[in-house]
Design a protein around this motif. Sequence first.
Motif, PDB file in Angstrom:
ATOM      1  N   ARG A 319     -56.894 -21.385 -20.867  1.00  0.00           N
ATOM      2  CA  ARG A 319     -56.094 -20.727 -21.899  1.00  0.00           C
ATOM      3  C   ARG A 319     -55.050 -21.680 -22.480  1.00  0.00           C
ATOM      4  N   TYR A 320     -54.520 -22.553 -21.650  1.00  0.00           N
ATOM      5  CA  TYR A 320     -53.538 -23.542 -22.125  1.00  0.00           C
ATOM      6  C   TYR A 320     -54.174 -24.475 -23.155  1.00  0.00           C
ATOM      7  N   VAL A 321     -55.395 -24.932 -22.883  1.00  0.00           N
ATOM      8  CA  VAL A 321     -56.089 -25.800 -23.838  1.00  0.00           C
ATOM      9  C   VAL A 321     -56.417 -25.033 -25.119  1.00  0.00           C
ATOM     10  N   ALA A 322     -56.807 -23.747 -24.985  1.00  0.00           N
ATOM     11  CA  ALA A 322     -57.166 -22.962 -26.162  1.00  0.00           C
ATOM     12  C   ALA A 322     -55.984 -22.749 -27.092  1.00  0.00           C
ATOM     13  N   VAL A 323     -54.771 -22.651 -26.547  1.00  0.00           N
ATOM     14  CA  VAL A 323     -53.590 -22.381 -27.361  1.00  0.00           C
ATOM     15  C   VAL A 323     -52.930 -23.667 -27.847  1.00  0.00           C
ATOM     16  N   CYS A 324     -52.755 -24.627 -26.940  1.00  0.00           N
ATOM     17  CA  CYS A 324     -52.023 -25.847 -27.280  1.00  0.00           C
ATOM     18  C   CYS A 324     -52.898 -26.902 -27.952  1.00  0.00           C
ATOM     19  N   PRO A 326     -56.092 -26.253 -29.883  1.00  0.00           N
ATOM     20  CA  PRO A 326     -57.177 -25.404 -30.391  1.00  0.00           C
ATOM     21  C   PRO A 326     -58.321 -26.187 -31.030  1.00  0.00           C
ATOM     22  N   LEU A 327     -58.015 -27.344 -31.642  1.00  0.00           N
ATOM     23  CA  LEU A 327     -59.071 -28.110 -32.295  1.00  0.00           C
ATOM     24  C   LEU A 327     -59.968 -28.830 -31.298  1.00  0.00           C
ATOM     25  N   ARG A 328     -59.453 -29.120 -30.130  1.00  0.00           N
ATOM     26  CA  ARG A 328     -60.234 -29.832 -29.112  1.00  0.00           C
ATOM     27  C   ARG A 328     -60.745 -28.899 -28.015  1.00  0.00           C
ATOM     28  N   HIS A 329     -60.502 -27.614 -28.178  1.00  0.00           N
ATOM     29  CA  HIS A 329     -60.881 -26.667 -27.128  1.00  0.00           C
ATOM     30  C   HIS A 329     -62.385 -26.644 -26.889  1.00  0.00           C
TER      31      HIS A 329
END
Length: 514
Positions: A319-324, A326-329
Amino acid sequence: MGKTADLTVVQKTVIDTLHKEGKPQKVIAKDAGCLQSAVSKHIHRKLSGRKKCGRKRCTSNRDNRSLERIVKQRPFKNLGEIHKEWTEAGFSASRATTHRRIQDMGYNCRISRVKPLLNQRQRQKRVTWAKEKKDWIVAQWSKPANSPDLNPIENLRGIVKRKMRDTRPNNADELKAAVKAAWASITPQQCHRLIASMPRRIDATLHKAAVMNDTTDVTQLKPLKAVLSMLPCLFFLYVNGVMLFALLRKPLLLESSRYILFAHLLLTDSLQLVVTMLLYIIAVTMFNMISYVCVIITTIASIAVKISPLNLAVMSLERYVAVCFPLRHVDITTTRRTGNAIAVIWTVASLDSVTQIFVLVSHENKGFTVPRFCDRNSVFRLPIFSTLNISFTIIYFVLVGMVMIYTYIAIMITVKSASSCNSNASKAHRTVLLHLLQFCLCLTSTLFSLINRLWNINRNMAINVQYALFLGLIIFPKCLSPLIYGLRDHTFRHIFIYYFTFGLKSNVRPVIKT
């Protein structure tokens, strides 16, 4: 004139008497009134002996002497041990033959007398005596008290008996000398340790008496407690099974790292529920099992407990990667990397158990085939196991707590800085907060083993409190967290309700929003 078979008892007696006197056979035949050939045959048969009928003995005199030496060396061995040692020496005989040969030697098989249990009068006498001596100091125990089985002198006599087992006195003088030597070998330190143990033994006696008084009430509640424990477990196993089935029926969901980790959380929590139910049934039925089977079951339970918080930490990172980011998620949270993360979770969660099993095999290499009650403390008895368990548990929860707090703060900062209409970031913030709540529930589950060691209250009350903690800290945290997480997800909620109700609600369809 009669033949040999026709000789009477009187004729046989006359023949034997005259033959001993040295009379010739002709004279003996004339005096006995029979044929000379009959006299010759009778004398010859008397001297050589009649041939015995039946099968020849399978053991020789040499074999019998070997068996007698084995019996004399250890006369307290049982028949099976003697027969095994005799056959291993190269002699072939059955167990029944061994028994007959031992009886021919004059030895008798006996079963050792079993010490009878204490009757009610003896138990009450012991409890009364323990209450009277409860407040004694160590100096007062230096003089043995008047008790049939609790005073230290009984332990000293037991030590003397154990030392006398390998001695084989041949007469009364040797027996007295052996007893004196065994008694003289007892050190003063042994006596002091026995004296110092008396307060602990008194407390154990009083505690045992209290347990026996409370056993009836506890036993009557066992069936009700078992039903109340198993029903929630079975219900939540069904719920978890429906969730897993719903995920498998929609392969599109399993392409997302979030739902793969969620499915893994459901699977591990279901595994822990099954193992917990098994251990609870074993505890209620007091079932004894081989030690290495108990080690396998407790190891699986220990690994499953540690996987849940680690899985929650990885879900928070996703979730941290998805929010912070988002382009590299999509590039970071691929299916392959998610599988690698799950493998790392299992490896890290297994470090504690693998280390303890390695230490167990290194230090305790015997007794694994002895049936015993399956309890982790009875198998992992050394203090090092408790130290390893506490150390690894602290490391796990500190690392997981740091990861989840960091991701929560980072997502919260991102939500504050983002526009107010960014609902996805706000939803991710609440998701990580839910993960933090789940982590706290997992942390409370580990408190059960710590609280379980602090009982100094009434046994009946302790069992009831333990049962409440078992339901509150073990069962419900593991069951409710996946259920809350699954119902909160808008995409997964409709699919879950559809399959949970067997498709009976026509207004609900397993449709995935795109």
